[in-house]
Every structure is written in structure tokens, then in C-alpha cells.
Write a protein that holds these residues in place. Structure first.
Motif, mmCIF file in Angstrom:
data_model
loop_
_atom_site.group_PDB
_atom_site.id
_atom_site.type_symbol
_atom_site.label_atom_id
_atom_site.label_comp_id
_atom_site.label_asym_id
_atom_site.label_seq_id
_atom_site.Cartn_x
_atom_site.Cartn_y
_atom_site.Cartn_z
ATOM 1 N N SER A 1 72.713 92.371 4.603
ATOM 2 C CA SER A 1 73.939 92.310 5.398
ATOM 3 C C SER A 1 75.108 92.145 4.440
ATOM 4 C CB SER A 1 73.872 91.126 6.373
ATOM 5 O OG SER A 1 75.069 91.062 7.110
ATOM 6 N N GLU A 2 76.047 93.084 4.518
ATOM 7 C CA GLU A 2 77.219 93.045 3.643
ATOM 8 C C GLU A 2 78.474 93.370 4.433
ATOM 9 O OE1 GLU A 2 78.330 92.233 0.683
ATOM 10 O OE2 GLU A 2 76.374 91.494 0.087
ATOM 11 N N VAL A 3 79.600 93.013 3.865
ATOM 12 C CA VAL A 3 80.889 93.305 4.478
ATOM 13 C C VAL A 3 81.092 94.818 4.472
ATOM 14 C CG1 VAL A 3 83.376 92.934 4.302
ATOM 15 C CG2 VAL A 3 81.794 91.090 3.698
ATOM 16 N N ARG A 4 81.422 95.368 5.619
ATOM 17 C CA ARG A 4 81.562 96.818 5.782
ATOM 18 C C ARG A 4 82.581 97.421 4.814
ATOM 19 N NH1 ARG A 4 79.708 100.156 9.383
ATOM 20 N NH2 ARG A 4 79.031 98.535 10.814
ATOM 21 N N SER A 5 83.662 96.730 4.559
ATOM 22 C CA SER A 5 84.718 97.277 3.700
ATOM 23 C C SER A 5 84.251 97.499 2.260
ATOM 24 C CB SER A 5 85.944 96.369 3.713
ATOM 25 O OG SER A 5 85.621 95.091 3.189
ATOM 26 N N ARG A 6 83.170 96.853 1.835
ATOM 27 C CA ARG A 6 82.662 97.039 0.474
ATOM 28 C C ARG A 6 82.014 98.408 0.286
ATOM 29 N NH1 ARG A 6 79.327 92.740 -2.105
ATOM 30 N NH2 ARG A 6 80.116 93.782 -3.954
ATOM 31 N N PHE A 7 81.721 99.111 1.382
ATOM 32 C CA PHE A 7 81.120 100.434 1.300
ATOM 33 C C PHE A 7 82.154 101.554 1.432
ATOM 34 C CE2 PHE A 7 77.528 97.802 2.580
ATOM 35 C CZ PHE A 7 76.580 98.205 1.659
ATOM 36 N N GLY B 1 85.854 107.678 -0.563
ATOM 37 C CA GLY B 1 85.201 107.686 0.739
ATOM 38 C C GLY B 1 84.039 106.719 0.825
ATOM 39 N N ASP B 2 82.999 107.165 1.472
ATOM 40 C CA ASP B 2 81.860 106.322 1.810
ATOM 41 C C ASP B 2 80.914 106.132 0.620
ATOM 42 O OD1 ASP B 2 79.964 104.919 3.199
ATOM 43 O OD2 ASP B 2 79.374 106.576 4.490
ATOM 44 N N MET B 3 80.650 104.882 0.264
ATOM 45 C CA MET B 3 79.742 104.564 -0.837
ATOM 46 C C MET B 3 78.322 104.314 -0.328
ATOM 47 S SD MET B 3 82.325 102.053 -2.892
ATOM 48 C CE MET B 3 81.373 101.874 -4.378
ATOM 49 N N ARG C 1 76.097 99.009 14.101
ATOM 50 C CA ARG C 1 77.159 100.014 14.050
ATOM 51 C C ARG C 1 78.436 99.578 14.757
ATOM 52 N NH1 ARG C 1 73.357 103.138 12.747
ATOM 53 N NH2 ARG C 1 72.696 105.196 13.046
ATOM 54 N N LYS C 2 78.299 98.865 15.821
ATOM 55 C CA LYS C 2 79.467 98.466 16.603
ATOM 56 C C LYS C 2 80.237 97.312 15.967
ATOM 57 C CE LYS C 2 77.523 100.149 20.884
ATOM 58 N NZ LYS C 2 77.053 99.835 22.202
ATOM 59 N N ASN C 3 79.667 96.694 14.970
ATOM 60 C CA ASN C 3 80.348 95.585 14.311
ATOM 61 C C ASN C 3 81.334 96.150 13.294
ATOM 62 O OD1 ASN C 3 80.918 93.432 12.340
ATOM 63 N ND2 ASN C 3 79.457 92.273 13.572
ATOM 64 N N MET C 4 82.592 95.810 13.431
ATOM 65 C CA MET C 4 83.642 96.338 12.552
ATOM 66 C C MET C 4 83.612 95.715 11.166
ATOM 67 S SD MET C 4 86.827 96.418 15.270
ATOM 68 C CE MET C 4 87.901 95.914 13.973
ATOM 69 N N PHE C 5 82.978 94.555 11.000
ATOM 70 C CA PHE C 5 83.096 93.803 9.763
ATOM 71 C C PHE C 5 81.856 93.800 8.881
ATOM 72 C CE2 PHE C 5 86.020 91.968 12.889
ATOM 73 C CZ PHE C 5 87.217 92.227 12.247
ATOM 74 N N PHE C 6 80.679 93.971 9.470
ATOM 75 C CA PHE C 6 79.448 93.863 8.699
ATOM 76 C C PHE C 6 78.529 95.058 8.908
ATOM 77 C CE2 PHE C 6 80.903 89.555 9.413
ATOM 78 C CZ PHE C 6 80.884 89.054 8.131
ATOM 79 N N VAL C 7 77.781 95.391 7.856
ATOM 80 C CA VAL C 7 76.731 96.412 7.912
ATOM 81 C C VAL C 7 75.408 95.665 7.748
ATOM 82 C CG1 VAL C 7 75.712 98.403 6.744
ATOM 83 C CG2 VAL C 7 78.192 98.177 6.859
ATOM 84 N N LEU C 8 74.460 95.925 8.628
ATOM 85 C CA LEU C 8 73.118 95.362 8.497
ATOM 86 C C LEU C 8 72.158 96.510 8.268
ATOM 87 C CD1 LEU C 8 70.991 93.109 8.650
ATOM 88 C CD2 LEU C 8 70.910 93.496 11.120
ATOM 89 N N LEU D 1 78.765 99.343 -4.581
ATOM 90 C CA LEU D 1 79.589 98.608 -3.622
ATOM 91 C C LEU D 1 80.963 98.390 -4.232
ATOM 92 C CD1 LEU D 1 77.178 95.727 -2.519
ATOM 93 C CD2 LEU D 1 77.902 97.641 -1.129
ATOM 94 N N LYS D 2 81.951 98.355 -3.387
ATOM 95 C CA LYS D 2 83.290 98.004 -3.831
ATOM 96 C C LYS D 2 83.253 96.544 -4.305
ATOM 97 C CE LYS D 2 87.822 97.838 -1.664
ATOM 98 N NZ LYS D 2 88.487 98.120 -0.382
ATOM 99 N N PRO D 3 83.957 96.217 -5.380
ATOM 100 C CA PRO D 3 83.931 94.829 -5.863
ATOM 101 C C PRO D 3 84.346 93.835 -4.792
ATOM 102 C CG PRO D 3 85.051 96.253 -7.429
ATOM 103 C CD PRO D 3 84.802 97.079 -6.196
ATOM 104 N N CYS D 4 83.763 92.670 -4.856
ATOM 105 C CA CYS D 4 84.092 91.600 -3.927
ATOM 106 C C CYS D 4 85.315 90.867 -4.436
ATOM 107 C CB CYS D 4 82.906 90.649 -3.817
ATOM 108 S SG CYS D 4 83.156 89.383 -2.586
ATOM 109 N N ILE D 5 86.378 90.889 -3.673
ATOM 110 C CA ILE D 5 87.631 90.236 -4.083
ATOM 111 C C ILE D 5 87.892 89.071 -3.143
ATOM 112 C CG2 ILE D 5 90.116 90.539 -4.358
ATOM 113 C CD1 ILE D 5 89.505 93.529 -4.896
ATOM 114 N N TYR D 6 88.065 87.911 -3.744
ATOM 115 C CA TYR D 6 88.340 86.718 -2.948
ATOM 116 C C TYR D 6 89.830 86.595 -2.691
ATOM 117 C CZ TYR D 6 83.614 85.462 -4.203
ATOM 118 O OH TYR D 6 82.259 85.469 -4.367
#
Length: 144
Positions: free
Chosen positions: A70-76, A82-84, A106-113, A136-141
């Protein structure tokens, strides 16, 4: 069954968690080869060594073992590229995993499982993955 909880740090005593969490780098765990039936990586791919982390996952998973990621959708999603997600899926394939469900939420806007099954003990090399770049896109805090 046995539950292994791995993290970068272990809370100090008297915390009850100090006895159940093993402090380690998840790219090099103390777990034995082919010793894990189910792996859960929930927001655990924060490092830049994604290939090393998932190669270690492949090493410790039993054949037919299941891995949940499970990861944050925006990291992909990366601007311009485009899509990673396809490159990430190819990495898992090279490491011996088959995708059982590519985006269970799929319906979750924030996470990919994603759910993977270990289908072979053969682990390919990173060079076996076409193209170059990140998985994955780098994780930025963000400070709040």
C-alpha cells in the motif's frame, strides 16, 4: 504463526513495543530465506533503494506467499513521465511476483493497494527491467 514487525527504530523500554519490533533496514532483514507466508508493506517504501527492499522481500517470501503493498497514489504519477505503475509492476515481475490485484482500491484517491503472489524463486537483476529511472516518485515530507 509468527508475526515479524520490522522498523528502522525500536521504541525504548518500558514501551511494550520494544520487545516485538525488530530494528533493521528492510533492504537487509535478519529473516531467513523463504521463511515468510504473508508480507505487508504499508507505506514502507520510503527509501530510495526500492529495488533492494523488494529484492529482500523476494528473498524472504515462500513460494506462493502473498505480498500486500500500500503506497500513496501520487508516488506513482510523475509530471512529464506520466504513470510509473507499469515500471513498478515490471520490477515485481522480475523479482518473481505475479500481480493478483493491481489496484485493489481504485476508488481511493490517495492510496494504491497492490497484491502480489510469489510464483518463482528466480530473482532477476535490476538490469532486466527495461528503461531507466525510478520506480516511485520520491517521498517528500511536508512541514505543517
Amino acid at each position: 504463526f509468527i508475526v515479524h514487525s520490522l522498523d528502522m527504530v525500536t521504541p525504548p523500554p518500558p514501551s511494550p513495543l520494544s520487545t516485538v519490533i525488530t530494528a533493521c533496514n528492510i533492504a537487509r532483514t535478519p529473516l531467513k530465506d523463504k521463511s515468510v507466508d504473508i508480507g505487508v508493506y504499508s507505506l514502507a517504501l520510503m527509501g530510495t533503494d526500492i529495488y533492494d527492499i523488494l529484492s529482500e522481500c523476494s528473498r524472504v517470501m515462500k513460494l506462493d506467499g502473498v505480498v500486500y503493498i500500500s503506497e500513496v497514489r501520487s508516488r506513482f504519477n510523475r509530471e512529464g513521465d506520466g504513470d510509473m505503475l507499469p515500471r513498478f509492476m515490471r520490477l515485481m515481475e522480475v523479482l518473481g511476483f505475479e500481480c493478483v490485484n493491481g489496484d485493489a482500491r481504485r476508488k481511493n484517491m490517495f492510496f494504491v493497494l497492490m497484491i502480489f503472489k510469489k510464483v518463482t524463486n528466480r530473482r532477476g537483476k535490476e538490469k532486466d527491467i527495461e528503461g531507466e529511472g525510478e520506480y516511485l516518485k520520491p517521498c517528500i515530507y511536508k512541514r505543517r
